[in-house]
Motif scaffolding. Structure first.
Motif: not given
Length: 181
Positions: A1-16
């Motif tokens: 499954m390909i992640l959407r850009q919105k998901d990647l941005e939220q995951l990046s913020a959550n990783l911080q």
């Protein structure tokens, strides 16, 4: 499954936020080591059980520390493979109840995994402090604290792991949303 850009941005913020948690946990072994340096000279009678018991206590706590690493390693491998333990899912459900919108579902699962594994990893340094308080030398506290720090660094939050979990969550391989027990 390909992640959407919105998901990647939220995951990046959550990783911080997960990296902030990790950095706080990484400080714990050094705090225990500092406590040993401060307590050691003040506390002169620390020999509980005599000299014959110390090797057994040391061996038992070393075995417990190694068991912590093995359990953490297995929990991480299974979760990354799409088979999280029920305890990890319970922690995730509690996170979902407390912050349903602020964390991506995959980030909640990854944070639950981090809480579990980093807690076990940090406790290794605490075992060293207990051993020191029971009468062992500062060297053992130093070894336990450093081993804990090494394991904490090994289990640090990584974006690639978060993306792998997100892919498994979004594809339906990992089912979330069970109620907290």
């Amino acid at each position: 499954m390909i992640l959407r850009q919105k998901d990647l941005e939220q995951l990046s913020a959550n990783l911080q936020s997960q990296k902030s948690l990790w950095m706080l946990m990484l400080a714990a072994p050094f705090i225990y080591l500092l406590l040993g340096y401060l307590i050691g000279p003040l506390w002169t009678d620390r020999s509980w059980g005599g000299d014959w018991l110390m090797p057994f206590m040391r061996a038992g706590l070393v075995a417990l520390a190694l068991a912590n690493v093995a359990v953490s390693w297995r929990a991480r491998r299974q979760t990354l493979a799409g088979k999280p333990w029920p305890l990890i899912l319970r922690i995730e459900a509690r996170l979902a109840a407390k912050a349903p919108e602020s964390l991506h579902p995959a980030a909640r699962l990854y944070q639950a995994l981090q809480i579990f594994t980093l807690g076990l990893s940090e406790s290794i340094a605490l075992l060293g402090l207990v051993l020191f308080i029971l009468g062992d030398g500062l060297i053992m506290l130093f070894l336990f604290a450093n081993f804990s720090a090494i394991i904490l660094i090994l289990f640090r939050p990584r974006m690639i792991e978060l993306i792998a979990i997100a892919g498994r969550v979004l594809s339906g391989q990992i089912k979330l949303g069970r109620p907290a027990a």
